[in-house]
Design an enzyme around this catalytic site. Structure first.
Site, short mmCIF file in Angstrom:
data_model
loop_
_atom_site.label_atom_id
_atom_site.label_comp_id
_atom_site.label_asym_id
_atom_site.label_seq_id
_atom_site.Cartn_x
_atom_site.Cartn_y
_atom_site.Cartn_z
N GLN A 192 0.83 -1.20 0.00
CA GLN A 192 0.00 0.00 0.00
C GLN A 192 0.86 1.25 0.00
OE1 GLN A 192 -1.72 0.98 4.17
NE2 GLN A 192 -0.69 2.60 3.11
N CYS A 193 0.30 2.33 -0.53
CA CYS A 193 0.93 3.64 -0.47
C CYS A 193 -0.19 4.65 -0.27
CB CYS A 193 1.75 3.92 -1.73
SG CYS A 193 0.77 4.03 -3.24
N ARG A 194 0.02 5.88 -0.70
CA ARG A 194 -1.00 6.91 -0.51
C ARG A 194 -2.20 6.69 -1.41
NH1 ARG A 194 -2.58 12.24 -1.81
NH2 ARG A 194 -1.57 12.08 -3.82
N ILE A 230 -4.09 4.33 0.99
CA ILE A 230 -4.60 4.70 2.30
C ILE A 230 -5.68 5.79 2.18
CG2 ILE A 230 -2.84 6.45 2.85
CD1 ILE A 230 -2.84 5.24 5.75
#
Length: 103
Positions: free
Chosen positions: A63-65, A92
């Site tokens: 996951q990242c932004r 996220i």
């Protein structure tokens, strides 16, 4: 492997499912807000692969932004023989949005 939606991820977390969860954002982003994943910034990922070798055949959720960096991380890891890598669609941001909609 197919990517993962925020609701699927939440279910996995709530059920304490056994998978490797990695956040590829920078450390400062991770410190601001995170979902409890292990933080390995995208630029560090190539140097951490040896540490992740034991999980080559295990489900890994990245996951990242927003899902862009983790998408790149997924492609990279797949070229290195990791077979069960999934990208969190929307990152996220989408996860927090889902939580807000439910309040």
């Amino acid at each position: 492997m197919e990517d993962i939606t925020v609701s699927e991820l939440r279910e996995k977390l709530q059920n304490n499912e056994d998978f490797v969860f990695i956040d590829v954002r920078e450390e400062w982003e991770y410190e601001e807000d995170n979902l409890g994943a292990k933080n390995i910034p995208l630029g560090q990922l190539p140097y951490e692969l040896d540490e992740l070798e034991a999980y080559k055949d295990k489900e890994i959720v990245l996951q990242c932004r927003s899902g862009a960096r983790s998408g790149n991380a997924k492609k990279f890891m797949e070229t290195r023989g990791f077979s069960k890598v999934r990208n969190l669609l929307g990152g996220i941001l989408a996860y927090r949005e889902m939580e807000e909609e439910e309040e």
